[in-house]
Design a protein around this motif. Sequence first.
Motif, PDB file in Angstrom:
ATOM      1  N   LEU A 128      17.514 -23.028 -17.808  1.00  0.00           N
ATOM      2  CA  LEU A 128      17.307 -22.482 -16.477  1.00  0.00           C
ATOM      3  C   LEU A 128      18.690 -22.419 -15.834  1.00  0.00           C
ATOM      4  O   LEU A 128      19.181 -23.388 -15.269  1.00  0.00           O
ATOM      5  N   THR A 129      19.338 -21.268 -15.972  1.00  0.00           N
ATOM      6  CA  THR A 129      20.735 -21.143 -15.547  1.00  0.00           C
ATOM      7  C   THR A 129      20.886 -21.040 -14.036  1.00  0.00           C
ATOM      8  O   THR A 129      21.897 -21.454 -13.482  1.00  0.00           O
ATOM      9  N   SER A 130      19.884 -20.471 -13.351  1.00  0.00           N
ATOM     10  CA  SER A 130      19.997 -20.357 -11.900  1.00  0.00           C
ATOM     11  C   SER A 130      18.614 -20.248 -11.275  1.00  0.00           C
ATOM     12  O   SER A 130      17.669 -19.742 -11.895  1.00  0.00           O
ATOM     13  N   LEU A 131      18.523 -20.746 -10.044  1.00  0.00           N
ATOM     14  CA  LEU A 131      17.294 -20.648  -9.256  1.00  0.00           C
ATOM     15  C   LEU A 131      17.695 -20.539  -7.798  1.00  0.00           C
ATOM     16  O   LEU A 131      18.570 -21.284  -7.327  1.00  0.00           O
ATOM     17  N   SER A 132      17.069 -19.605  -7.091  1.00  0.00           N
ATOM     18  CA  SER A 132      17.438 -19.373  -5.703  1.00  0.00           C
ATOM     19  C   SER A 132      16.182 -19.103  -4.872  1.00  0.00           C
ATOM     20  O   SER A 132      15.328 -18.302  -5.274  1.00  0.00           O
ATOM     21  N   LEU A 133      16.086 -19.772  -3.746  1.00  0.00           N
ATOM     22  CA  LEU A 133      14.998 -19.561  -2.786  1.00  0.00           C
ATOM     23  C   LEU A 133      15.620 -19.092  -1.474  1.00  0.00           C
ATOM     24  O   LEU A 133      16.467 -19.782  -0.895  1.00  0.00           O
ATOM     25  N   ARG A 134      15.202 -17.909  -0.999  1.00  0.00           N
ATOM     26  CA  ARG A 134      15.802 -17.323   0.202  1.00  0.00           C
ATOM     27  C   ARG A 134      14.719 -16.997   1.232  1.00  0.00           C
ATOM     28  O   ARG A 134      13.646 -16.494   0.888  1.00  0.00           O
ATOM     29  N   TYR A 135      15.042 -17.291   2.486  1.00  0.00           N
ATOM     30  CA  TYR A 135      14.165 -16.911   3.602  1.00  0.00           C
ATOM     31  C   TYR A 135      14.947 -15.982   4.521  1.00  0.00           C
ATOM     32  O   TYR A 135      16.025 -16.337   5.031  1.00  0.00           O
ATOM     33  N   ILE A 136      14.410 -14.775   4.734  1.00  0.00           N
ATOM     34  CA  ILE A 136      15.045 -13.791   5.601  1.00  0.00           C
ATOM     35  C   ILE A 136      14.417 -13.897   6.992  1.00  0.00           C
ATOM     36  O   ILE A 136      13.204 -13.754   7.152  1.00  0.00           O
ATOM     37  N   VAL A 137      15.245 -14.156   7.961  1.00  0.00           N
ATOM     38  CA  VAL A 137      14.762 -14.300   9.336  1.00  0.00           C
ATOM     39  C   VAL A 137      14.241 -12.954   9.827  1.00  0.00           C
ATOM     40  O   VAL A 137      14.933 -11.933   9.699  1.00  0.00           O
ATOM     41  N   PRO A 138      13.014 -12.894  10.388  1.00  0.00           N
ATOM     42  CA  PRO A 138      12.449 -11.622  10.875  1.00  0.00           C
ATOM     43  C   PRO A 138      13.355 -10.954  11.906  1.00  0.00           C
ATOM     44  O   PRO A 138      14.073 -11.618  12.663  1.00  0.00           O
ATOM     45  N   GLU A 139      13.320  -9.624  11.922  1.00  0.00           N
ATOM     46  CA  GLU A 139      14.188  -8.857  12.818  1.00  0.00           C
ATOM     47  C   GLU A 139      13.923  -9.174  14.278  1.00  0.00           C
ATOM     48  O   GLU A 139      14.856  -9.236  15.098  1.00  0.00           O
ATOM     49  N   ARG A 140      12.673  -9.370  14.661  1.00  0.00           N
ATOM     50  CA  ARG A 140      12.360  -9.634  16.064  1.00  0.00           C
ATOM     51  C   ARG A 140      13.006 -10.938  16.550  1.00  0.00           C
ATOM     52  O   ARG A 140      13.444 -11.044  17.700  1.00  0.00           O
ATOM     53  N   ILE A 141      13.067 -11.917  15.654  1.00  0.00           N
ATOM     54  CA  ILE A 141      13.724 -13.170  16.029  1.00  0.00           C
ATOM     55  C   ILE A 141      15.233 -12.962  16.105  1.00  0.00           C
ATOM     56  O   ILE A 141      15.907 -13.512  16.994  1.00  0.00           O
ATOM     57  N   CYS A 142      15.783 -12.198  15.177  1.00  0.00           N
ATOM     58  CA  CYS A 142      17.230 -11.923  15.191  1.00  0.00           C
ATOM     59  C   CYS A 142      17.634 -11.215  16.481  1.00  0.00           C
ATOM     60  O   CYS A 142      18.680 -11.521  17.082  1.00  0.00           O
ATOM     61  N   HIS A 143      16.821 -10.230  16.922  1.00  0.00           N
ATOM     62  CA  HIS A 143      17.161  -9.482  18.132  1.00  0.00           C
ATOM     63  C   HIS A 143      17.152 -10.392  19.353  1.00  0.00           C
ATOM     64  O   HIS A 143      17.988 -10.247  20.258  1.00  0.00           O
ATOM     65  N   LYS A 144      16.199 -11.340  19.391  1.00  0.00           N
ATOM     66  CA  LYS A 144      16.141 -12.257  20.521  1.00  0.00           C
ATOM     67  C   LYS A 144      17.365 -13.158  20.578  1.00  0.00           C
ATOM     68  O   LYS A 144      17.771 -13.625  21.658  1.00  0.00           O
ATOM     69  N   MET A 145      17.955 -13.416  19.393  1.00  0.00           N
ATOM     70  CA  MET A 145      19.128 -14.298  19.324  1.00  0.00           C
ATOM     71  C   MET A 145      20.426 -13.502  19.199  1.00  0.00           C
ATOM     72  O   MET A 145      21.463 -14.040  18.844  1.00  0.00           O
ATOM     73  N   TYR A 146      20.350 -12.181  19.470  1.00  0.00           N
ATOM     74  CA  TYR A 146      21.501 -11.277  19.454  1.00  0.00           C
ATOM     75  C   TYR A 146      22.204 -11.267  18.078  1.00  0.00           C
ATOM     76  O   TYR A 146      23.427 -11.237  17.985  1.00  0.00           O
ATOM     77  N   MET A 147      21.408 -11.274  17.030  1.00  0.00           N
ATOM     78  CA  MET A 147      21.935 -11.192  15.664  1.00  0.00           C
ATOM     79  C   MET A 147      21.407  -9.924  15.001  1.00  0.00           C
ATOM     80  O   MET A 147      20.288  -9.472  15.270  1.00  0.00           O
ATOM     81  N   LYS A 148      22.225  -9.341  14.114  1.00  0.00           N
ATOM     82  CA  LYS A 148      21.761  -8.200  13.330  1.00  0.00           C
ATOM     83  C   LYS A 148      20.853  -8.650  12.192  1.00  0.00           C
ATOM     84  O   LYS A 148      19.838  -8.021  11.900  1.00  0.00           O
ATOM     85  N   SER A 149      21.238  -9.719  11.522  1.00  0.00           N
ATOM     86  CA  SER A 149      20.447 -10.244  10.403  1.00  0.00           C
ATOM     87  C   SER A 149      20.844 -11.686  10.142  1.00  0.00           C
ATOM     88  O   SER A 149      21.937 -12.127  10.530  1.00  0.00           O
ATOM     89  N   ALA A 150      19.951 -12.399   9.432  1.00  0.00           N
ATOM     90  CA  ALA A 150      20.240 -13.785   9.063  1.00  0.00           C
ATOM     91  C   ALA A 150      19.307 -14.203   7.941  1.00  0.00           C
ATOM     92  O   ALA A 150      18.169 -13.724   7.852  1.00  0.00           O
ATOM     93  N   TYR A 151      19.798 -15.050   7.071  1.00  0.00           N
ATOM     94  CA  TYR A 151      18.943 -15.608   6.025  1.00  0.00           C
ATOM     95  C   TYR A 151      19.448 -16.996   5.631  1.00  0.00           C
ATOM     96  O   TYR A 151      20.637 -17.316   5.765  1.00  0.00           O
ATOM     97  N   LEU A 152      18.531 -17.797   5.146  1.00  0.00           N
ATOM     98  CA  LEU A 152      18.818 -19.150   4.664  1.00  0.00           C
ATOM     99  C   LEU A 152      18.566 -19.177   3.170  1.00  0.00           C
ATOM    100  O   LEU A 152      17.519 -18.701   2.708  1.00  0.00           O
ATOM    101  N   ASN A 153      19.516 -19.722   2.410  1.00  0.00           N
ATOM    102  CA  ASN A 153      19.421 -19.682   0.946  1.00  0.00           C
ATOM    103  C   ASN A 153      19.680 -21.065   0.346  1.00  0.00           C
ATOM    104  O   ASN A 153      20.641 -21.750   0.724  1.00  0.00           O
TER     105      ASN A 153
END
Length: 463
Positions: A394-419
């Motif tokens: 198992l050479t690599s494993l990645s779990l990513r959560y993309i923050v919804p656009e509506r939340i990003c707009h409220k926080m004045y961000m274009k995009s965000a994700y946690l990996n």
Amino acid sequence: SNKFGDTSNEKLNPIWSVSGRWNIHENLLSNKWWINTLALKASFGYQGNMSAQDSPNLIIQRKGTHWAFDELYSSIKYYPNPHLKWERTSTYNIELEYSLFNNKLVGNFSYYYRHTTDAFMSKTVSRINGVSSYTVNRGTLNNQGFEFDINFTPIENLGAGGEKRGFVWRINPNFGSVFNQLVDKIKSKDKVLQDEIRYGDYLDGRVQVAGRPVNTFYSYKFKGLDPKDGRPTFYGTDANEIVGTDKNGNEITRQKSYELMTLGDVCMEVMEHSGCREPFLQGSISNYLGWRNWGLSFNLAYSVGAKIRLLQMYGSNNSAVPAPVMNMRGEFVHRWRRPGDEEFTNVPGLLDAKSYEKTRTPWWNDKPYEFAGTIWNMYDNSNVRVVSGDYLKLTSLSLRYIVPERICHKMYMKSAYLNVSGTNLFTLCSKKLKGQDPSQSGSSELINISVRPTYSLSLNVTF
């Protein structure tokens, strides 16, 4: 270019290829709804290769001031080789490309065959020429392999307007295999193609043997541990062993018979074919699982068919036991200790200093047919230290959560994700490796740990 020979008949030697494609889905299978693309591709051509270190001209290297004559001097770096021709390789390729079931199953299957003539090989020459070896065109090599690549999307349920509401699963397995073989029309299989060899060439996989793949290596035939003191013993190393009689009925000992044999034949008496360092099948399997704003991806890598040595236990150690400042391999815990232990272990015992000193000068030392160093070097390179190099990682494993656009707009961000990701998380391989990673070579005498896993956590924000 003079890199392709200095004789007139080798100039303007063309490199060419021809290829074609047949779109089967437009002709024979044009009415099949489940076929999007089906094409057959083929090619044939010739390639050339020239040795980077050889030239039709003499290449000398300026060395500086000679210590004895106090004069500037130079040495021969590359001997002139005007008659060396280029390696000529004919290549056949065939590939089937497909896309089925509304592009849910996409991939290709390809096969290639390469035949190389006039391959470069080293020939031993008299030192009166200024060099001890010379590159000539005398080898023939066959190389073939296949690759099978699939991109399969069994599930893809997107929400309305393409929003990330449903479940997605994509899998991409890849299979590849390579077969190569040294060919000699005169010498039979298992006959050495080199003019001059050393026993180390057999152990390291540098020997060129007719009918065997490149990187084929050999190992000493382990016989067992001596019940008296636990030292390792090997087949073909008993100097006084009677192996036959001459025409007069006189007995012939093992040592006498070796005096009448070539080094290659002697090596075949004490060694056996262990396999190839290169796998014949390897590849990977990539997966992606997505649901709404979550994405999980992981990659599995596998290898089948390779053989590797266990890491050395003795190496260049010149004492009966490892020095106090040196680490010892854990295998020494299971060593021979008393008569009878040879029935349960193959790890040699520790000899006293006087007995050990005698093992450093075996009877074959400095003989024309010298086939090994000491019995300790033989043990490190014996068949009992060869294991399967097959693995699944198992050479690599990645779990990513993309923050919804509506939340990003409220926080004045274009995009965000946690990996969250990890690499080299686990390896399934032979238990005989005893913690050694299958990608590690057994030529090292150092205490090496396996490839360790790494973990990372990242937050990516774009304003």
